[in-house]
Design a protein around this motif. Sequence first.
Motif, PDB file in Angstrom:
ATOM      1  N   LEU A   1       0.866  -1.368   0.039  1.00 35.04           N
ATOM      2  CA  LEU A   1      -0.098   0.149   0.096  1.00 35.04           C
ATOM      3  C   LEU A   1       0.818   1.261   0.082  1.00 35.04           C
ATOM      4  CD1 LEU A   1      -3.365   0.722   0.712  1.00 35.04           C
ATOM      5  CD2 LEU A   1      -2.087   1.403   2.814  1.00 35.04           C
ATOM      6  N   ILE A   2       2.009   1.333   0.845  1.00 39.22           N
ATOM      7  CA  ILE A   2       2.716   2.489   0.918  1.00 39.22           C
ATOM      8  C   ILE A   2       3.269   2.686  -0.480  1.00 39.22           C
ATOM      9  CG2 ILE A   2       4.768   3.307   1.690  1.00 39.22           C
ATOM     10  CD1 ILE A   2       4.295   1.665   4.478  1.00 39.22           C
ATOM     11  N   GLY A   3       3.985   1.823  -1.166  1.00 37.90           N
ATOM     12  CA  GLY A   3       4.542   1.867  -2.517  1.00 37.90           C
ATOM     13  C   GLY A   3       3.567   2.546  -3.440  1.00 37.90           C
ATOM     14  N   THR A   4       2.430   1.797  -3.713  1.00 35.37           N
ATOM     15  CA  THR A   4       1.161   2.534  -4.537  1.00 35.37           C
ATOM     16  C   THR A   4       0.775   3.699  -4.277  1.00 35.37           C
ATOM     17  OG1 THR A   4      -0.465   1.136  -3.992  1.00 35.37           O
ATOM     18  CG2 THR A   4       1.044   0.094  -5.471  1.00 35.37           C
ATOM     19  N   TRP A   5       0.569   4.074  -2.999  1.00 34.90           N
ATOM     20  CA  TRP A   5       0.075   5.240  -2.779  1.00 34.90           C
ATOM     21  C   TRP A   5       1.104   6.305  -2.762  1.00 34.90           C
ATOM     22  CZ3 TRP A   5      -4.172   5.609   2.056  1.00 34.90           C
ATOM     23  CH2 TRP A   5      -5.079   4.779   1.462  1.00 34.90           C
ATOM     24  N   ILE A   6       2.332   6.122  -2.713  1.00 38.97           N
ATOM     25  CA  ILE A   6       3.175   7.245  -2.882  1.00 38.97           C
ATOM     26  C   ILE A   6       3.023   7.397  -4.601  1.00 38.97           C
ATOM     27  CG2 ILE A   6       5.451   7.882  -3.125  1.00 38.97           C
ATOM     28  CD1 ILE A   6       6.116   6.456  -0.450  1.00 38.97           C
ATOM     29  N   ALA A   7       3.349   6.266  -5.402  1.00 39.89           N
ATOM     30  CA  ALA A   7       3.478   6.406  -6.676  1.00 39.89           C
ATOM     31  C   ALA A   7       2.099   6.962  -7.371  1.00 39.89           C
ATOM     32  CB  ALA A   7       3.469   5.045  -7.460  1.00 39.89           C
ATOM     33  N   GLY A   8       0.891   6.820  -6.912  1.00 41.43           N
ATOM     34  CA  GLY A   8      -0.362   7.228  -7.366  1.00 41.43           C
ATOM     35  C   GLY A   8      -0.616   8.602  -6.762  1.00 41.43           C
ATOM     36  N   GLY A   9       0.356   9.415  -6.248  1.00 42.11           N
ATOM     37  CA  GLY A   9       0.113  10.584  -5.956  1.00 42.11           C
ATOM     38  C   GLY A   9      -0.690  10.813  -4.791  1.00 42.11           C
ATOM     39  N   ILE A  10      -1.218   9.960  -3.924  1.00 41.45           N
ATOM     40  CA  ILE A  10      -1.980   9.841  -2.826  1.00 41.45           C
ATOM     41  C   ILE A  10      -1.439  10.501  -1.570  1.00 41.45           C
ATOM     42  CG2 ILE A  10      -3.618   8.531  -1.188  1.00 41.45           C
ATOM     43  CD1 ILE A  10      -3.532   6.573  -3.894  1.00 41.45           C
ATOM     44  N   VAL A  11      -0.366   9.920  -1.219  1.00 44.29           N
ATOM     45  CA  VAL A  11       0.469  10.529  -0.150  1.00 44.29           C
ATOM     46  C   VAL A  11       1.316  11.852  -0.143  1.00 44.29           C
ATOM     47  CG1 VAL A  11       2.573  10.035   1.307  1.00 44.29           C
ATOM     48  CG2 VAL A  11       1.014   8.225   0.972  1.00 44.29           C
ATOM     49  N   PRO A  12       1.782  12.033  -1.432  1.00 44.50           N
ATOM     50  CA  PRO A  12       2.259  13.316  -2.016  1.00 44.50           C
ATOM     51  C   PRO A  12       1.002  14.401  -1.871  1.00 44.50           C
ATOM     52  CG  PRO A  12       3.196  11.882  -3.527  1.00 44.50           C
ATOM     53  CD  PRO A  12       2.128  10.930  -2.531  1.00 44.50           C
ATOM     54  N   SER A  13      -0.160  14.134  -2.122  1.00 43.34           N
ATOM     55  CA  SER A  13      -1.235  15.152  -2.274  1.00 43.34           C
ATOM     56  C   SER A  13      -1.727  15.280  -0.605  1.00 43.34           C
ATOM     57  CB  SER A  13      -2.472  14.433  -2.860  1.00 43.34           C
ATOM     58  OG  SER A  13      -2.128  14.324  -4.366  1.00 43.34           O
ATOM     59  N   ILE A  14      -1.657  14.448   0.113  1.00 41.74           N
ATOM     60  CA  ILE A  14      -1.947  14.578   1.513  1.00 41.74           C
ATOM     61  C   ILE A  14      -1.033  15.592   2.022  1.00 41.74           C
ATOM     62  CG2 ILE A  14      -2.304  13.594   3.902  1.00 41.74           C
ATOM     63  CD1 ILE A  14      -3.337  11.058   2.583  1.00 41.74           C
ATOM     64  N   ILE A  15       0.339  15.240   1.582  1.00 51.77           N
ATOM     65  CA  ILE A  15       1.491  16.159   2.356  1.00 51.77           C
ATOM     66  C   ILE A  15       1.479  17.665   1.795  1.00 51.77           C
ATOM     67  CG2 ILE A  15       4.184  16.459   2.248  1.00 51.77           C
ATOM     68  CD1 ILE A  15       4.250  13.709   1.950  1.00 51.77           C
ATOM     69  N   TYR A  16       1.101  17.672   0.321  1.00 51.67           N
ATOM     70  CA  TYR A  16       0.931  19.058  -0.233  1.00 51.67           C
ATOM     71  C   TYR A  16      -0.198  19.872   0.449  1.00 51.67           C
ATOM     72  CZ  TYR A  16       0.515  22.559  -4.030  1.00 51.67           C
ATOM     73  OH  TYR A  16       0.193  23.675  -4.668  1.00 51.67           O
ATOM     74  N   TYR A  17      -1.424  19.185   0.482  1.00 48.30           N
ATOM     75  CA  TYR A  17      -2.524  20.027   1.195  1.00 48.30           C
ATOM     76  C   TYR A  17      -2.341  20.055   2.507  1.00 48.30           C
ATOM     77  CZ  TYR A  17      -5.120  19.380  -3.150  1.00 48.30           C
ATOM     78  OH  TYR A  17      -5.482  19.457  -4.477  1.00 48.30           O
ATOM     79  N   GLY A  18      -1.801  19.236   3.257  1.00 47.04           N
ATOM     80  CA  GLY A  18      -1.445  19.349   4.747  1.00 47.04           C
ATOM     81  C   GLY A  18      -0.264  20.579   4.770  1.00 47.04           C
ATOM     82  N   LEU A  19       0.553  20.925   4.128  1.00 42.46           N
ATOM     83  CA  LEU A  19       1.505  21.830   4.110  1.00 42.46           C
ATOM     84  C   LEU A  19       0.763  23.418   4.061  1.00 42.46           C
ATOM     85  CD1 LEU A  19       4.646  20.500   2.110  1.00 42.46           C
ATOM     86  CD2 LEU A  19       4.353  21.028   4.838  1.00 42.46           C
ATOM     87  N   SER A  20      -0.394  23.110   2.989  1.00 35.56           N
ATOM     88  CA  SER A  20      -0.910  24.622   2.504  1.00 35.56           C
ATOM     89  C   SER A  20      -1.818  24.914   3.754  1.00 35.56           C
ATOM     90  CB  SER A  20      -1.570  24.282   1.174  1.00 35.56           C
ATOM     91  OG  SER A  20      -2.714  23.310   1.352  1.00 35.56           O
TER      92      SER A  20
END
Length: 478
Positions: free
Chosen positions: A87-106
């Motif tokens: 799950l960790i691998g594909t959620w990073i590749a699929g932009g899920i974790v990056p999007s959560i980080i992005y919106y969290g930072l904003s």
Amino acid sequence: MSLETTEKRLPYLSEVLFVLISFVLIMFLFIVQFEIPIQLALLTTWFVIMLVGLRIGYKYKEMQDGILKGIYDGSEAVLVLIAVGALIGTWIAGGIVPSIIYYGLSIINPTIFLLTAFVICAVTSLATGTSFGSAGTAGIAMIGIGASFGLPIALVAGAVISGCYVGDKLSPLSDTTVMTASLSKVDLIEHIKSMLYVSAPAFLIAGALFLTTGLFFVDGSGSVEQAQQTMGALNEYFNIGWHMLIPAVVVIGLLAMRMPSIPVIIFGALLGAVWASLFQNMSFLDAFNILYNGMSISSGVEFIDNLLNRGGITFMLDVIVLILFALGVGGLMEKTGILRAICVQMLNWANDAGKTTLTTVLAGFFGNFFGGAAYVSIITASKITEENYDRLNIDRRVLSRNTEAGGTVMTPMVPWSDGGVFMAATLGVATLSYLPFLWFNILVVLITLLYGFTNRFIWYTKSADDTEKVIPAEKLVN
């Protein structure tokens, strides 16, 4: 004396001390002195326990059966590790974790971030019932956000893990919560109500500590530049959008509906591969391969690469081997009666509520320390000490509550337990580094012991056979 005898017996205190001292000495020499992998330290411990086992009458085949049973009892945790790794691998590749980080930072203010991370992980774990799944999804995102704000990663990990274990301890969907209630012979809802007496103040105090730390020790103005740099790198390398969060919503929703965790997490990993193919300009074959091999990127930003180059089943292999060896140690300890011998010594001493509470917490800790798994600790804490609660007419709701304090919440404190290994590998922070910041877990243990020794919120039955009529301890004392 011959190593093999015809009759089995409980180990003598000297033999128990030999095993315990050898265990600690092997761990110190292998890990600290010679920097040998901890897996080999645990494997070496097998043979020390077997030596004592032969001496007290066990044959190798019987001890092998103990090893296999120990591994079998913890096999669900291994399967969860495999699923979460994918799950960790594909959620990073699929932009899920990056999007959560992005919106969290904003949207998140750096000064209240530690409290926010604690609460978000607590809500996620309460909704899903899994500390591993919560750490592997929301936890990784919180680590990314905290690092972007320039916060000490060990402190962020402490907030994340503290939050994850709120739900692991309280959620009716949690396997450890259900298992503890079952082994203690307590109704599940009554067990959760009993734990609230400890968990509610621990949650509030821990939240206040994380908030205070953020307000007084985090420089919000100095964190903005690095956060913006992270957001720019994420936006450049990934397609960021609200629709990237759909797999996370689906998985949390399915887990909240009490669907089985392993197939749900694997389904979530497949959704991540689909999202990587649809939205991240990746072929489905490459995205599917990430389930096993994990994510590998080269963005040119060292921080981003260190954060996102992880996941996949292979990412968890070292962790799985370590847990298997640790479960083997627990199985051997259980089979040869060493854990039982330890707890018999404690039970002979425990003649009141305070000492009984302490023995339960210690029995759970020994299960984690020598058994390497939350499941083992719950068994040792509940089954070995339950007779004392009945003997002292203490209601079994107190037993189940104390079992969680010694078993579930202490699991991530032991470097070679399934919880300790998983959290360290997933969040990228060594167990001993984040340990001082596990404020919720530490407070649960301290409050539990405080209640025991002050006789507060300790309920009694009128007699051993009258378990329905519960009398507050204060009335009995007065």
